[in-house]
Design a protein around this motif. Sequence first.
Motif, PDB file in Angstrom:
ATOM      1  N   VAL A  35       2.325   1.755  -3.467  1.00 35.42           N
ATOM      2  CA  VAL A  35       1.311   2.255  -4.397  1.00 35.42           C
ATOM      3  C   VAL A  35       1.062   3.746  -4.158  1.00 35.42           C
ATOM      4  O   VAL A  35       0.994   4.538  -5.110  1.00 35.42           O
ATOM      5  CB  VAL A  35       0.001   1.447  -4.270  1.00 35.42           C
ATOM      6  CG1 VAL A  35      -1.125   2.120  -5.028  1.00 35.42           C
ATOM      7  CG2 VAL A  35       0.200   0.025  -4.770  1.00 35.42           C
ATOM      8  N   VAL A  36       0.951   4.158  -2.908  1.00 34.08           N
ATOM      9  CA  VAL A  36       0.718   5.571  -2.587  1.00 34.08           C
ATOM     10  C   VAL A  36       1.893   6.415  -3.067  1.00 34.08           C
ATOM     11  O   VAL A  36       1.702   7.483  -3.680  1.00 34.08           O
ATOM     12  CB  VAL A  36       0.482   5.750  -1.067  1.00 34.08           C
ATOM     13  CG1 VAL A  36       0.546   7.211  -0.674  1.00 34.08           C
ATOM     14  CG2 VAL A  36      -0.850   5.142  -0.666  1.00 34.08           C
ATOM     15  N   ASN A  37       3.116   5.954  -2.811  1.00 28.97           N
ATOM     16  CA  ASN A  37       4.300   6.704  -3.243  1.00 28.97           C
ATOM     17  C   ASN A  37       4.396   6.762  -4.768  1.00 28.97           C
ATOM     18  O   ASN A  37       4.779   7.790  -5.330  1.00 28.97           O
ATOM     19  CB  ASN A  37       5.571   6.090  -2.658  1.00 28.97           C
ATOM     20  CG  ASN A  37       5.694   6.364  -1.172  1.00 28.97           C
ATOM     21  OD1 ASN A  37       5.120   7.315  -0.652  1.00 28.97           O
ATOM     22  ND2 ASN A  37       6.439   5.519  -0.481  1.00 28.97           N
ATOM     23  N   ASP A  96       0.827  -1.211   0.000  1.00 28.86           N
ATOM     24  CA  ASP A  96       0.000   0.000   0.000  1.00 28.86           C
ATOM     25  C   ASP A  96       0.862   1.261   0.000  1.00 28.86           C
ATOM     26  O   ASP A  96       0.571   2.229  -0.710  1.00 28.86           O
ATOM     27  CB  ASP A  96      -0.948   0.022   1.202  1.00 28.86           C
ATOM     28  CG  ASP A  96      -2.063  -1.013   1.089  1.00 28.86           C
ATOM     29  OD1 ASP A  96      -2.318  -1.482  -0.039  1.00 28.86           O
ATOM     30  OD2 ASP A  96      -2.667  -1.327   2.142  1.00 28.86           O
ATOM     31  N   ASP A  97       1.948   1.247   0.784  1.00 33.99           N
ATOM     32  CA  ASP A  97       2.865   2.384   0.819  1.00 33.99           C
ATOM     33  C   ASP A  97       3.527   2.608  -0.546  1.00 33.99           C
ATOM     34  O   ASP A  97       3.667   3.749  -0.996  1.00 33.99           O
ATOM     35  CB  ASP A  97       3.949   2.181   1.882  1.00 33.99           C
ATOM     36  CG  ASP A  97       3.416   2.305   3.292  1.00 33.99           C
ATOM     37  OD1 ASP A  97       2.301   2.839   3.465  1.00 33.99           O
ATOM     38  OD2 ASP A  97       4.120   1.874   4.232  1.00 33.99           O
ATOM     39  N   LYS A 112       1.874   6.681  -6.878  1.00 32.30           N
ATOM     40  CA  LYS A 112       0.852   7.618  -7.350  1.00 32.30           C
ATOM     41  C   LYS A 112       1.303   9.064  -7.140  1.00 32.30           C
ATOM     42  O   LYS A 112       1.101   9.916  -8.004  1.00 32.30           O
ATOM     43  CB  LYS A 112      -0.472   7.373  -6.635  1.00 32.30           C
ATOM     44  CG  LYS A 112      -1.212   6.140  -7.108  1.00 32.30           C
ATOM     45  CD  LYS A 112      -2.524   5.984  -6.376  1.00 32.30           C
ATOM     46  CE  LYS A 112      -3.277   4.745  -6.840  1.00 32.30           C
ATOM     47  NZ  LYS A 112      -4.547   4.574  -6.117  1.00 32.30           N
ATOM     48  N   ALA A 113       1.909   9.336  -6.004  1.00 32.81           N
ATOM     49  CA  ALA A 113       2.388  10.689  -5.722  1.00 32.81           C
ATOM     50  C   ALA A 113       3.493  11.085  -6.708  1.00 32.81           C
ATOM     51  O   ALA A 113       3.513  12.214  -7.223  1.00 32.81           O
ATOM     52  CB  ALA A 113       2.892  10.796  -4.290  1.00 32.81           C
TER      53      ALA A 113
END
Length: 134
Positions: free
Chosen positions: A12-14, A9-10, A16-17
Amino acid sequence: MGKFDGLFDDVVVNAKAAAAAVSQKASAVCDVSKHKLSAAEIRGEINKRLRSLGALTYKSKVNNIDLSEEISKTISEITELKENLSVINEHIASSKNQKRCPKCEAIAPKNSLFCNICGAKLDDEQKEDISDFI
């Protein structure tokens, strides 16, 4: 398995950012490129009008005829083109986090207090983002 889900999840978030940041930067580069192309076209038109002005002036003097209306019209067109070019150059400088010296028109970093070329003091008012006025 819960540790890997949190890690995934981390990531994926990074990702996307990072993708959003790259997209924003690409958009800014594209905008600057469009402005540079417009500026080049305007400079070409200014040069064309300057040649026309020279030809009109020469024709007026050599043939001893009054072409003052045509000369005035061409001067007005050149002035308007130069004003448009100035606005576009301000957009480019603003996009690149730069500003122009009011005295010598040199480009300086936006946080500069003095011009690197002529030493003129750069006012805080010049630090305003030109996009506020668009």
